[in-house]
Write a protein that holds these residues in place. Structure first.
Motif, PDB file in Angstrom:
ATOM      1  N   TYR A 249      -0.895   3.472  22.620  1.00 14.09           N
ATOM      2  CA  TYR A 249      -2.160   3.184  23.099  1.00 14.09           C
ATOM      3  C   TYR A 249      -3.292   3.786  22.275  1.00 14.09           C
ATOM      4  O   TYR A 249      -3.202   4.623  21.729  1.00 14.09           O
ATOM      5  CB  TYR A 249      -2.194   3.755  24.694  1.00 14.09           C
ATOM      6  CG  TYR A 249      -2.246   5.270  24.511  1.00 14.09           C
ATOM      7  CD1 TYR A 249      -3.397   6.157  24.513  1.00 14.09           C
ATOM      8  CD2 TYR A 249      -1.029   6.062  24.675  1.00 14.09           C
ATOM      9  CE1 TYR A 249      -3.470   7.620  24.489  1.00 14.09           C
ATOM     10  CE2 TYR A 249      -1.039   7.507  24.500  1.00 14.09           C
ATOM     11  CZ  TYR A 249      -2.064   8.296  24.623  1.00 14.09           C
ATOM     12  OH  TYR A 249      -2.205   9.536  24.511  1.00 14.09           O
TER      13      TYR A 249
ATOM     14  N   SER B 244      -9.382 -10.613  28.584  1.00 13.65           N
ATOM     15  CA  SER B 244      -8.090 -10.449  27.502  1.00 13.65           C
ATOM     16  C   SER B 244      -8.329 -11.640  26.686  1.00 13.65           C
ATOM     17  O   SER B 244      -8.058 -12.018  25.771  1.00 13.65           O
ATOM     18  CB  SER B 244      -6.855 -10.272  28.197  1.00 13.65           C
ATOM     19  OG  SER B 244      -6.578 -11.212  29.161  1.00 13.65           O
TER      20      SER B 244
ATOM     21  N   THR C 257      -1.704  -5.830  23.561  1.00  9.18           N
ATOM     22  CA  THR C 257      -2.117  -6.224  24.818  1.00  9.18           C
ATOM     23  C   THR C 257      -3.175  -5.286  25.786  1.00  9.18           C
ATOM     24  O   THR C 257      -3.053  -3.902  25.284  1.00  9.18           O
ATOM     25  CB  THR C 257      -0.962  -6.550  25.872  1.00  9.18           C
ATOM     26  OG1 THR C 257      -0.224  -5.257  25.849  1.00  9.18           O
ATOM     27  CG2 THR C 257      -0.114  -7.592  25.310  1.00  9.18           C
ATOM     28  N   TRP C 258      -3.864  -5.601  26.455  1.00 19.22           N
ATOM     29  CA  TRP C 258      -4.887  -4.812  27.448  1.00 19.22           C
ATOM     30  C   TRP C 258      -3.961  -4.519  28.703  1.00 19.22           C
ATOM     31  O   TRP C 258      -3.221  -5.318  29.366  1.00 19.22           O
ATOM     32  CB  TRP C 258      -5.851  -5.475  27.737  1.00 19.22           C
ATOM     33  CG  TRP C 258      -6.903  -5.620  26.800  1.00 19.22           C
ATOM     34  CD1 TRP C 258      -6.945  -6.721  26.059  1.00 19.22           C
ATOM     35  CD2 TRP C 258      -7.726  -4.810  26.137  1.00 19.22           C
ATOM     36  NE1 TRP C 258      -7.902  -6.489  24.838  1.00 19.22           N
ATOM     37  CE2 TRP C 258      -8.604  -5.283  25.161  1.00 19.22           C
ATOM     38  CE3 TRP C 258      -8.110  -3.383  26.688  1.00 19.22           C
ATOM     39  CZ2 TRP C 258      -9.458  -4.660  24.377  1.00 19.22           C
ATOM     40  CZ3 TRP C 258      -9.062  -2.785  25.819  1.00 19.22           C
ATOM     41  CH2 TRP C 258      -9.942  -3.406  24.800  1.00 19.22           C
ATOM     42  N   THR C 259      -3.867  -3.144  29.055  1.00 22.55           N
ATOM     43  CA  THR C 259      -3.188  -3.026  30.240  1.00 22.55           C
ATOM     44  C   THR C 259      -4.160  -1.937  31.095  1.00 22.55           C
ATOM     45  O   THR C 259      -5.178  -1.450  30.742  1.00 22.55           O
ATOM     46  CB  THR C 259      -1.775  -2.088  30.131  1.00 22.55           C
ATOM     47  OG1 THR C 259      -2.351  -0.654  29.472  1.00 22.55           O
ATOM     48  CG2 THR C 259      -1.028  -2.885  29.294  1.00 22.55           C
ATOM     49  N   GLU C 260      -3.921  -1.971  32.378  1.00 26.62           N
ATOM     50  CA  GLU C 260      -4.834  -1.019  33.289  1.00 26.62           C
ATOM     51  C   GLU C 260      -4.287   0.088  33.457  1.00 26.62           C
ATOM     52  O   GLU C 260      -3.084   0.390  33.729  1.00 26.62           O
ATOM     53  CB  GLU C 260      -4.818  -1.810  34.768  1.00 26.62           C
ATOM     54  CG  GLU C 260      -5.703  -3.096  34.743  1.00 26.62           C
ATOM     55  CD  GLU C 260      -7.142  -2.841  34.515  1.00 26.62           C
ATOM     56  OE1 GLU C 260      -7.732  -1.845  34.946  1.00 26.62           O
ATOM     57  OE2 GLU C 260      -7.745  -3.677  33.728  1.00 26.62           O
TER      58      GLU C 260
ATOM     59  N   SER D 245      -9.225  -0.483  31.312  1.00 29.76           N
ATOM     60  CA  SER D 245      -8.585  -1.255  30.406  1.00 29.76           C
ATOM     61  C   SER D 245      -8.231  -0.592  29.305  1.00 29.76           C
ATOM     62  O   SER D 245      -9.061  -0.429  28.369  1.00 29.76           O
ATOM     63  CB  SER D 245      -9.519  -2.527  30.338  1.00 29.76           C
ATOM     64  OG  SER D 245      -8.649  -3.509  29.562  1.00 29.76           O
TER      65      SER D 245
ATOM     66  N   TRP E 283      -2.997  -1.689  23.588  1.00 30.64           N
ATOM     67  CA  TRP E 283      -1.865  -1.071  22.963  1.00 30.64           C
ATOM     68  C   TRP E 283      -1.486  -2.053  21.894  1.00 30.64           C
ATOM     69  O   TRP E 283      -1.382  -3.169  22.118  1.00 30.64           O
ATOM     70  CB  TRP E 283      -0.765  -1.073  24.142  1.00 30.64           C
ATOM     71  CG  TRP E 283      -0.775   0.017  25.018  1.00 30.64           C
ATOM     72  CD1 TRP E 283      -1.686   0.058  26.300  1.00 30.64           C
ATOM     73  CD2 TRP E 283       0.139   0.998  25.426  1.00 30.64           C
ATOM     74  NE1 TRP E 283      -1.498   1.016  27.269  1.00 30.64           N
ATOM     75  CE2 TRP E 283      -0.245   1.730  26.663  1.00 30.64           C
ATOM     76  CE3 TRP E 283       1.167   1.633  24.413  1.00 30.64           C
ATOM     77  CZ2 TRP E 283       0.163   2.866  26.918  1.00 30.64           C
ATOM     78  CZ3 TRP E 283       1.768   2.671  25.035  1.00 30.64           C
ATOM     79  CH2 TRP E 283       1.342   3.339  26.231  1.00 30.64           C
TER      80      TRP E 283
END
Length: 311
Positions: free
Chosen positions: A52, A156, A172-175, A180, A183
């Motif tokens: 991250y 995204s 990728t974007w993660t919550e 947001s 990673w």
């Protein structure tokens, strides 16, 4: 490139690796003149493992805003309400309408930074007029929402088409905790750093306007001289830090080159860019010492070790 071909100190390099390992590092890369000179992984981590970015990823959002402005989708000098509608804060309407996109980019929204990461309207409370108070605040993430409104695409999707795919990044974007978070592997982080170091250019493709990149990595306001558009700046006369209204005299990272600017993420995720030395440096990993939100003692100590390697 190799450190030997660059006449860097290999003895000091071994000490640097030992220090990085001791400080819970997962990945460390140094690019010199756009090429990998040092790439090292620790504790079973590899070139393919994602990690991250934390708040170092704020700079991805700032960069996308510059692209959107160049496309005519937004104007950073326009108020946020033009894109999100009114009522996106709990501030009185006349105060909310003072907040421009530029204030989100420069951390000068005037909204209360003590209410946590939640950026729902009820949590965004008025403290001061926009542009009169610097406070590190995750309200910047609403830039992603307004880019969705302006582009008609999911955040995204817009990011992938305008930045990620164009420079060959993975990720990728993660919550995470209502935020947001990006990673990726360390090389993707290095690619982004290299594009910014090249003033927004990738090979022959101008990804971000050069003028916007120059604006983003210079002082954005007079309240915190060491802050651009979600980028931290070295070599200024003073600086402010997250969760504080104190001003500290002196440069952000004394051991680092004065022209260095950087993306700093929670628990010591780092992108350092040094134009005068044509360096891009990446560090990913667990927290080096105590938990932090951006700057830590690790930055200065790490630069002492880097300086011993690079003449």
């Amino acid at each position: 490139m190799t450190p030997e071909s660059l006449q860097w100190s290999t003895n000091a390099l071994e000490e640097l690796y030992q220090y990085l390992d001791k400080k819970n590092t997962k990945a460390f890369i140094i690019l010199k003149n756009g090429r990998i000179a040092i790439e090292y992984y620790f504790d079973g981590f590899s070139a393919n493992n994602p990690w991250y970015w934390a708040s170092a990823g704020k700079t991805l959002t700032a960069t996308a805003a510059g692209i959107a402005q160049d496309e005519g989708l937004i104007d950073i000098n326009h108020k946020v309400s033009d894109y999100l509608g009114t009522g996106w804060t709990s501030a009185p309407l006349e105060k909310e309408n003072l907040i421009q996109i530029k204030h989100l980019l420069s951390m000068t929204s005037g909204l209360d930074d003590s209410t946590g990461d939640n950026v729902s309207p009820e949590n965004l409370q008025y403290v001061a007029d926009a542009g009169t108070r610097w406070a590190y605040h995750n309200v910047y993430v609403l830039i992603q929402d307004l880019l969705e409104q302006a582009s008609g695409q999911e955040w995204s999707t817009y990011f992938n088409s305008k930045i990620k795919n164009r420079i060959g990044m993975t990720g990728t974007w993660t919550e995470l905790n209502n935020l947001s978070v990006y990673w990726s592997n360390a090389r993707s982080m290095a690619r982004f750093g290299l594009m910014i170091a090249s003033e927004g250019k990738w090979d022959t493709d101008q990804i971000v306007p050069k003028s916007y990149v120059q604006e983003a990595v210079n002082t954005s306001q007079q309240l915190n001289l060491s802050y651009g558009y979600l980028w931290w700046l070295n070599g200024k006369a003073s600086f402010r830090l997250p969760q504080s209204q104190m001003q500290f005299n002196g440069t952000l990272i004394p051991e680092a080159p004065l022209d260095m600017f950087c993306a700093l993420g929670k628990n010591d995720q780092k992108i350092y860019i040094v134009p005068s030395k044509d360096l891009v440096i990446i560090r990913l990993g667990e927290v080096a010492e105590g938990e932090n939100f951006a700057l830590s003692n690790f930055d200065n100590e790490l630069w002492k070790k880097i300086n011993a390697v690079i003449p």
